[in-house]
Design a protein around this motif. Structure first.
Motif, PDB file in Angstrom:
ATOM      1  N   THR A 172      52.883  67.494  -9.435  1.00  0.00           N
ATOM      2  CA  THR A 172      53.281  68.725  -8.477  1.00  0.00           C
ATOM      3  C   THR A 172      52.474  68.725 -10.256  1.00  0.00           C
ATOM      4  O   THR A 172      52.400  70.256 -10.056  1.00  0.00           O
ATOM      5  N   PRO A 194      54.498  69.868 -14.448  1.00  0.00           N
ATOM      6  CA  PRO A 194      56.104  69.898 -14.654  1.00  0.00           C
ATOM      7  C   PRO A 194      56.427  71.242 -13.785  1.00  0.00           C
ATOM      8  O   PRO A 194      55.748  72.433 -13.253  1.00  0.00           O
ATOM      9  N   VAL A 195      57.923  71.258 -13.714  1.00  0.00           N
ATOM     10  CA  VAL A 195      58.003  72.341 -13.204  1.00  0.00           C
ATOM     11  C   VAL A 195      58.710  73.485 -13.353  1.00  0.00           C
ATOM     12  O   VAL A 195      58.968  73.251 -14.059  1.00  0.00           O
ATOM     13  N   GLU A 196      57.839  74.705 -13.410  1.00  0.00           N
ATOM     14  CA  GLU A 196      58.203  75.909 -14.026  1.00  0.00           C
ATOM     15  C   GLU A 196      59.405  76.888 -13.302  1.00  0.00           C
ATOM     16  O   GLU A 196      59.225  77.096 -12.077  1.00  0.00           O
ATOM     17  N   GLU A 197      60.143  76.758 -14.187  1.00  0.00           N
ATOM     18  CA  GLU A 197      61.467  77.973 -14.703  1.00  0.00           C
ATOM     19  C   GLU A 197      61.147  79.323 -15.040  1.00  0.00           C
ATOM     20  O   GLU A 197      60.808  79.174 -15.766  1.00  0.00           O
ATOM     21  N   GLU A 198      61.872  80.005 -13.762  1.00  0.00           N
ATOM     22  CA  GLU A 198      61.722  81.150 -14.677  1.00  0.00           C
ATOM     23  C   GLU A 198      62.393  81.900 -15.322  1.00  0.00           C
ATOM     24  O   GLU A 198      63.784  81.645 -14.928  1.00  0.00           O
TER      25      GLU A 198
END
Length: 97
Positions: free
Chosen positions: A91, A93-97
């Motif tokens: 999916t 890269p994993v996006e972090e907030e």
């Protein structure tokens, strides 16, 4: 008189490499008894097999059959793909907030 043809050897294994053109490397596992300890031991052997359509991918379970020498190391061909390997979708890269 009827002539009898020799049965060709058939093995079942898992594709571990498909980087070559029309060739796959298949790992065949078997259980054997240890010579000294009499315990079951998993033994593996790798065979190079001809894959005409380049349809095999890594992780597929295949049926290979003995054939005439096709190259220096290739003496087997893929008869049938028994089970396809599961496809994992990335999916991104994993996006972090």
């Amino acid at each position: 008189m009827e002539e009898r043809k020799a049965q060709k050897k058939v093995r079942r294994g898992i594709v571990v490499s498909n980087k070559m053109d029309k060739t796959v490397v298949v790992r065949v596992d078997r259980m054997a008894k240890h010579a000294l300890y009499d315990k079951p031991v998993l033994k593996s052997k790798k065979f190079m097999a001809h894959d005409e359509e380049n349809s095999c991918s890594i992780g597929d379970k295949v049926l290979i059959e003995e054939t005439r020498p096709l190259s220096r190391k290739k003496r087997w061909k893929v008869v049938k793909i028994l089970e396809r390997a599961p496809l994992f979708e990335s999916t991104g890269p994993v996006e972090e907030e």
